[in-house]
Design a protein around this motif. Sequence first.
Motif, mmCIF file in Angstrom:
data_model
loop_
_atom_site.group_PDB
_atom_site.id
_atom_site.type_symbol
_atom_site.label_atom_id
_atom_site.label_comp_id
_atom_site.label_asym_id
_atom_site.label_seq_id
_atom_site.Cartn_x
_atom_site.Cartn_y
_atom_site.Cartn_z
ATOM 1 N N UNK A 23 -0.397 -22.957 -10.991
ATOM 2 C CA UNK A 23 -1.666 -22.937 -10.258
ATOM 3 C C UNK A 23 -1.472 -22.410 -8.839
ATOM 4 N N UNK A 24 -0.370 -22.765 -8.199
ATOM 5 C CA UNK A 24 -0.078 -22.238 -6.862
ATOM 6 C C UNK A 24 0.078 -20.721 -6.897
ATOM 7 N N UNK A 25 0.787 -20.226 -7.910
ATOM 8 C CA UNK A 25 0.981 -18.783 -8.029
ATOM 9 C C UNK A 25 -0.351 -18.071 -8.263
ATOM 10 N N UNK A 26 -1.190 -18.642 -9.120
ATOM 11 C CA UNK A 26 -2.503 -18.039 -9.370
ATOM 12 C C UNK A 26 -3.370 -18.065 -8.118
ATOM 13 N N UNK A 27 -3.299 -19.156 -7.364
ATOM 14 C CA UNK A 27 -4.062 -19.249 -6.121
ATOM 15 C C UNK A 27 -3.637 -18.204 -5.118
ATOM 16 N N UNK A 28 -2.352 -17.920 -5.062
ATOM 17 C CA UNK A 28 -1.847 -16.897 -4.144
ATOM 18 C C UNK A 28 -2.304 -15.514 -4.582
ATOM 19 N N UNK A 29 -2.244 -15.237 -5.874
ATOM 20 C CA UNK A 29 -2.645 -13.922 -6.377
ATOM 21 C C UNK A 29 -4.143 -13.696 -6.250
ATOM 22 N N UNK A 30 -4.923 -14.739 -6.383
ATOM 23 C CA UNK A 30 -6.380 -14.602 -6.376
ATOM 24 C C UNK A 30 -6.990 -14.889 -5.009
ATOM 25 N N UNK A 31 -6.182 -14.917 -3.967
ATOM 26 C CA UNK A 31 -6.675 -15.160 -2.618
ATOM 27 C C UNK A 31 -7.638 -14.030 -2.225
ATOM 28 N N UNK A 32 -8.903 -14.347 -1.923
ATOM 29 C CA UNK A 32 -9.880 -13.292 -1.612
ATOM 30 C C UNK A 32 -9.456 -12.397 -0.445
ATOM 31 N N UNK A 33 -8.866 -12.964 0.583
ATOM 32 C CA UNK A 33 -8.450 -12.137 1.725
ATOM 33 C C UNK A 33 -7.380 -11.144 1.298
ATOM 34 N N UNK A 34 -6.456 -11.597 0.456
ATOM 35 C CA UNK A 34 -5.399 -10.707 -0.021
ATOM 36 C C UNK A 34 -5.989 -9.593 -0.877
ATOM 37 N N UNK A 35 -6.930 -9.937 -1.740
ATOM 38 C CA UNK A 35 -7.561 -8.927 -2.586
ATOM 39 C C UNK A 35 -8.327 -7.895 -1.763
ATOM 40 N N UNK A 36 -9.021 -8.355 -0.720
ATOM 41 C CA UNK A 36 -9.765 -7.436 0.147
ATOM 42 C C UNK A 36 -8.799 -6.515 0.884
ATOM 43 N N UNK A 37 -7.717 -7.080 1.405
ATOM 44 C CA UNK A 37 -6.742 -6.258 2.129
ATOM 45 C C UNK A 37 -6.098 -5.224 1.212
ATOM 46 N N UNK A 38 -5.803 -5.604 -0.024
ATOM 47 C CA UNK A 38 -5.232 -4.653 -0.971
ATOM 48 C C UNK A 38 -6.233 -3.555 -1.313
ATOM 49 N N UNK A 39 -7.510 -3.904 -1.452
ATOM 50 C CA UNK A 39 -8.542 -2.906 -1.737
ATOM 51 C C UNK A 39 -8.698 -1.939 -0.565
ATOM 52 N N UNK A 40 -8.679 -2.481 0.655
ATOM 53 C CA UNK A 40 -8.776 -1.613 1.844
ATOM 54 C C UNK A 40 -7.601 -0.659 1.915
ATOM 55 N N UNK A 41 -6.411 -1.170 1.672
ATOM 56 C CA UNK A 41 -5.215 -0.326 1.722
ATOM 57 C C UNK A 41 -5.281 0.766 0.657
ATOM 58 N N UNK A 42 -5.755 0.424 -0.519
ATOM 59 C CA UNK A 42 -5.898 1.428 -1.576
ATOM 60 C C UNK A 42 -6.912 2.492 -1.220
ATOM 61 N N UNK A 43 -8.030 2.080 -0.644
ATOM 62 C CA UNK A 43 -9.058 3.042 -0.242
ATOM 63 C C UNK A 43 -8.546 3.955 0.870
ATOM 64 N N UNK A 44 -7.841 3.366 1.826
ATOM 65 C CA UNK A 44 -7.293 4.186 2.925
ATOM 66 C C UNK A 44 -6.296 5.205 2.403
ATOM 67 N N UNK A 45 -5.415 4.777 1.505
ATOM 68 C CA UNK A 45 -4.413 5.713 0.996
ATOM 69 C C UNK A 45 -5.079 6.826 0.184
ATOM 70 N N UNK A 46 -6.147 6.502 -0.532
ATOM 71 C CA UNK A 46 -6.869 7.526 -1.283
ATOM 72 C C UNK A 46 -7.555 8.500 -0.335
ATOM 73 N N UNK A 47 -8.198 7.980 0.705
ATOM 74 C CA UNK A 47 -8.905 8.852 1.649
ATOM 75 C C UNK A 47 -7.953 9.651 2.531
ATOM 76 N N UNK A 48 -6.718 9.203 2.686
ATOM 77 C CA UNK A 48 -5.747 9.960 3.469
ATOM 78 C C UNK A 48 -5.178 11.145 2.690
ATOM 79 N N UNK A 49 -5.403 11.173 1.397
ATOM 80 C CA UNK A 49 -4.938 12.276 0.577
ATOM 81 C C UNK A 49 -5.781 13.517 0.910
ATOM 82 N N UNK A 50 -5.138 14.622 1.309
ATOM 83 C CA UNK A 50 -5.901 15.832 1.681
ATOM 84 C C UNK A 50 -6.799 16.354 0.556
ATOM 85 N N UNK A 51 -6.408 16.133 -0.703
ATOM 86 C CA UNK A 51 -7.226 16.605 -1.820
ATOM 87 C C UNK A 51 -8.540 15.839 -1.917
#
Length: 73
Positions: A23-51
């Motif tokens: 349950x602790x591991x699931x709580x860490x993986x499903x942390x909303x702040x962590x999920x938002x930060x990962x989504x932001x990082x993914x969007x930034x890396x996609x938008x930084x691609x010149x293509x």
Amino acid sequence: MARDPDTIQREIEQARDALASTLDQLGTKANPKKLVNEAKAGARSTLDNPKVKFPLIGAGVLVVLLILKKLFS
């Protein structure tokens, strides 16, 4: 065959500890702040691609030009 109550109690405690750890591991993986930060990082890396970046800039410029043409014609 009857089992020893102490053995049963130890098995229950081990199962409880394993469940708490899971349950602790699931709580860490499903942390909303962590999920938002990962989504932001993914969007930034996609938008930084010149293509991706340059066609989006071109589309934005085209939309602005079409709006300006509509306003001033």
